[in-house]
Design an enzyme around this catalytic site. Structure first.
Site, PDB file in Angstrom:
ATOM      1  N   GLU A  45       0.752  -1.203   0.032  1.00  0.00           N
ATOM      2  CA  GLU A  45      -0.059  -0.025   0.039  1.00  0.00           C
ATOM      3  C   GLU A  45       0.776   1.318  -0.115  1.00  0.00           C
ATOM      4  OE1 GLU A  45      -4.252  -1.663   2.094  1.00  0.00           O
ATOM      5  OE2 GLU A  45      -2.722  -0.697   3.465  1.00  0.00           O
ATOM      6  N   CYS A  77       3.167   8.333   1.495  1.00  0.00           N
ATOM      7  CA  CYS A  77       3.969   7.366   2.370  1.00  0.00           C
ATOM      8  C   CYS A  77       3.981   6.115   1.673  1.00  0.00           C
ATOM      9  CB  CYS A  77       2.918   7.165   3.387  1.00  0.00           C
ATOM     10  SG  CYS A  77       3.425   5.827   4.704  1.00  0.00           S
ATOM     11  N   CYS A 120       6.965  -7.110   6.534  1.00  0.00           N
ATOM     12  CA  CYS A 120       8.174  -6.692   7.259  1.00  0.00           C
ATOM     13  C   CYS A 120       8.415  -7.917   8.122  1.00  0.00           C
ATOM     14  CB  CYS A 120       7.483  -5.578   7.783  1.00  0.00           C
ATOM     15  SG  CYS A 120       8.857  -4.809   8.971  1.00  0.00           S
ATOM     16  N   CYS A 141       7.575  -5.611  14.934  1.00  0.00           N
ATOM     17  CA  CYS A 141       7.165  -4.370  16.000  1.00  0.00           C
ATOM     18  C   CYS A 141       5.785  -4.997  16.551  1.00  0.00           C
ATOM     19  CB  CYS A 141       7.127  -3.122  15.341  1.00  0.00           C
ATOM     20  SG  CYS A 141       8.824  -2.712  15.065  1.00  0.00           S
ATOM     21  N   CYS A 163       2.300  -3.174  15.365  1.00  0.00           N
ATOM     22  CA  CYS A 163       2.067  -2.424  13.855  1.00  0.00           C
ATOM     23  C   CYS A 163       1.502  -3.877  13.031  1.00  0.00           C
ATOM     24  CB  CYS A 163       3.791  -2.580  13.360  1.00  0.00           C
ATOM     25  SG  CYS A 163       3.588  -2.104  11.580  1.00  0.00           S
ATOM     26  N   GLY A 211       7.085  -2.208   5.570  1.00  0.00           N
ATOM     27  CA  GLY A 211       8.686  -2.796   5.546  1.00  0.00           C
ATOM     28  C   GLY A 211       9.591  -1.826   6.165  1.00  0.00           C
ATOM     29  N   ASN A 271      -2.630   3.673  16.197  1.00  0.00           N
ATOM     30  CA  ASN A 271      -3.832   3.266  15.553  1.00  0.00           C
ATOM     31  C   ASN A 271      -3.935   1.740  15.517  1.00  0.00           C
ATOM     32  OD1 ASN A 271      -4.254   5.744  14.067  1.00  0.00           O
ATOM     33  ND2 ASN A 271      -2.404   5.570  13.323  1.00  0.00           N
ATOM     34  N   CYS A 329      -1.104   5.398  10.085  1.00  0.00           N
ATOM     35  CA  CYS A 329       0.386   4.659  10.399  1.00  0.00           C
ATOM     36  C   CYS A 329       0.099   3.462  11.087  1.00  0.00           C
ATOM     37  CB  CYS A 329       1.014   5.523  11.419  1.00  0.00           C
ATOM     38  SG  CYS A 329       1.594   6.851  11.053  1.00  0.00           S
TER      39      CYS A 329
HETATM   40  N1  SAH Z   1      10.059   0.066   9.439  1.00  0.00           N
HETATM   41  C1  SAH Z   1      10.184   1.731   9.355  1.00  0.00           C
HETATM   42  C2  SAH Z   1       9.113   2.307   8.684  1.00  0.00           C
HETATM   43  C3  SAH Z   1       7.707   1.607   8.864  1.00  0.00           C
HETATM   44  S1  SAH Z   1       6.770   2.013  10.185  1.00  0.00           S
HETATM   45  C4  SAH Z   1      10.255   1.971  10.718  1.00  0.00           C
HETATM   46  O1  SAH Z   1       9.829   1.339  11.629  1.00  0.00           O
HETATM   47  O2  SAH Z   1      10.301   3.269  11.154  1.00  0.00           O
HETATM   48  C5  SAH Z   1       6.328   3.512  10.040  1.00  0.00           C
HETATM   49  C6  SAH Z   1       5.770   4.251  11.534  1.00  0.00           C
HETATM   50  O3  SAH Z   1       4.659   3.872  11.806  1.00  0.00           O
HETATM   51  C7  SAH Z   1       6.808   3.881  12.339  1.00  0.00           C
HETATM   52  O4  SAH Z   1       7.179   5.114  13.247  1.00  0.00           O
HETATM   53  C8  SAH Z   1       6.046   2.793  13.161  1.00  0.00           C
HETATM   54  O5  SAH Z   1       6.341   2.875  14.396  1.00  0.00           O
HETATM   55  C9  SAH Z   1       4.721   3.461  13.294  1.00  0.00           C
HETATM   56  N2  SAH Z   1       3.633   2.551  13.628  1.00  0.00           N
HETATM   57  C10 SAH Z   1       3.500   1.273  13.393  1.00  0.00           C
HETATM   58  N3  SAH Z   1       2.428   0.831  13.727  1.00  0.00           N
HETATM   59  C11 SAH Z   1       1.581   1.889  14.211  1.00  0.00           C
HETATM   60  C12 SAH Z   1       0.365   1.769  14.817  1.00  0.00           C
HETATM   61  N4  SAH Z   1      -0.206   0.909  14.958  1.00  0.00           N
HETATM   62  N5  SAH Z   1       0.051   3.050  15.192  1.00  0.00           N
HETATM   63  C13 SAH Z   1       0.800   4.142  15.052  1.00  0.00           C
HETATM   64  N6  SAH Z   1       1.949   4.302  14.581  1.00  0.00           N
HETATM   65  C14 SAH Z   1       2.252   2.998  14.086  1.00  0.00           C
END
Ligand code: SAH
Length: 378
Positions: A99, A112, A119, A123, A126, A172, A306, A349
């Site tokens: 996406e 974005c 990925c 985390c 996420c 990713g 989120n 995000c």
């Molecule tokens: N892998 C990279 C880029 C992708 S994530 C990274 O870790 O930075 C992009 C951003 O969205 C990151 O800061 C991540 O921590 C945040 N993010 C991921 N899941 C989220 C969620 N459920 N709610 C809010 N932010 C989130």
């Protein structure tokens, strides 16, 4: 766009940065300036049909048609949210998809962009992590997301642009797809490409320390670091990569980044989750950590969590978020609160899902490589 499926043996010109394109033209026996002429058609006029490149001679057009194509990813569907946010699901291969999201604001428009199908960093908060890792995107698939969005939005390079900023914050970990992401970002920056200034192209990483150093030597872009906790115990729980590259090492890489670019700043992303990392003591730890960097060189970007189906986390409430931000601001830490956009189409995000097939085997391979040292992964 129509040639993509039929031309697997042909070269996709979206895989080349300016130098790569010049080399390719040289191989065809053409002058390098011809490459630059074609580049302008591709990125300024968003033209994928050689037949319409009117100032390119007939013989060269025929040569191009025989050897290469301009192949952006296929749009499987696109969706607009009530607030103007726009999301594209882009087909890659064999049922995989990623996406890309466009977020319009009064003074800018941010795209974005995803860097991998799925990925592997896992985390905990996420949504992309729940899919596992499938594969790296090709450079053409990374820049192709911008190409598709730009064309859809009617972007005009160098004037009244719809896309003024790009963040590598989609699906990713961009630093685990180093070469392709750098090629794509150099096209975002290049005047003959999308022509964006260095502060308008941002790579966000979960903290791959050696790759941050490598990036600072490879290309001039902005850096964002996904921090989410300022103590190792909690950060390791949220971002398992922290076990390999703990906070002190990460801050070391950030210091080196700033030393090389004294007039820039790093953005630290901090997703606020209720009762997990949103308490006054967490803010205090964050302040202490940010003070390790030269004044003015760190910005904090607070992101309200989120939610997505199956997650055990919840968004912090508005008062807690405000108190957290105030605590940082009172300590003179530049702190922004990211407004949640596009959540009615799951485009916020951490909500990007895409489509990942065949993930089990690749996930196992990825973990093995991570165990062997991701520094050698790219
Ligand atoms: N892998 C990279 C880029 C992708 S994530 C990274 O870790 O930075 C992009 C951003 O969205 C990151 O800061 C991540 O921590 C945040 N993010 C991921 N899941 C989220 C969620 N459920 N709610 C809010 N932010 C989130």
């Amino acid at each position: 766009m129509n040639q993509v499926a039929a031309t697997t043996d042909k070269v996709n010109l979206l895989d080349f940065d300016r130098q790569g394109l010049r080399d390719f033209f040289a191989q065809l026996g053409e002058k390098p300036y011809r490459a630059e002429q074609v580049m302008k058609w591709i990125y300024h006029r968003l033209e994928d049909d050689f037949g319409k490149m009117t100032d390119v001679g007939k013989a060269l057009r025929a040569k191009l048609e025989a050897t290469c194509y301009v192949g952006p990813p296929k749009t499987l569907f696109d969706k607009a949210a009530a607030d103007g946010t726009h999301k594209w699901l882009l087909g890659m291969d064999g049922g995989n998809a990623v996406e890309a999201v466009y977020i319009p604001e009064p003074t800018r428009g941010t795209l974005c962009v995803s860097s991998q199908v799925g990925c592997g960093l896992n985390c905990q908060f996420c949504s992309t992590a729940t899919q596992g890792f499938n594969r790296n995107l090709a450079a053409s698939e990374v820049i192709g997301q911008m190409w598709v969005a730009a064309k859809h939005l009617g972007n005009v390079t160098h004037q009244n642009r719809r896309i003024t900023n790009v963040v590598m914050m989609g699906m990713g970990e961009p630093l685990l797809n180093f070469d392709n992401v750098v090629t794509a970002m150099s096209l975002m920056r290049d005047d003959l490409g999308f022509g964006l200034a260095s502060k308008r192209v941002t790579l966000s990483t979960a903290g791959l320390v050696p790759m941050i150093d490598k990036l600072s030597e490879a290309i001039d872009v902005s850096l964002a670091v996904s921090l989410h906790a300022a103590n190792d115990e909690l950060r390791t729980e949220l971002v398992p990569l922290n076990k390999r590259y703990p906070i002190a090492e990460l801050m070391g890489a950030c210091l080196r980044w700033i030393e090389r670019r004294p007039r820039t700043s790093i953005t630290f992303e901090y997703t606020l989750m209720r009762g997990v990392n949103d308490q006054p003591e967490h803010a205090k730890q964050l302040i202490k950590l940010m003070r390790k960097l030269p004044t003015g060189s760190a910005k904090v970007n607070l992101i309200p969590f989120n939610p997505f189906p199956g997650t055990r986390f919840e968004r912090s409430d508005a008062d807690t978020i405000r108190a957290f931000q105030t605590q940082l601001l009172n300590a003179n830490i530049l702190t922004m609160l990211r407004r949640t956009r596009g959540d009615d189409i799951d485009a916020a995000c951490g909500q990007l899902k895409g489509q990942v097939l065949d993930r089990t085997r690749r996930q196992a391979e990825f973990r093995k490589r991570l165990g062997e040292g991701v520094a050698h992964a790219s």
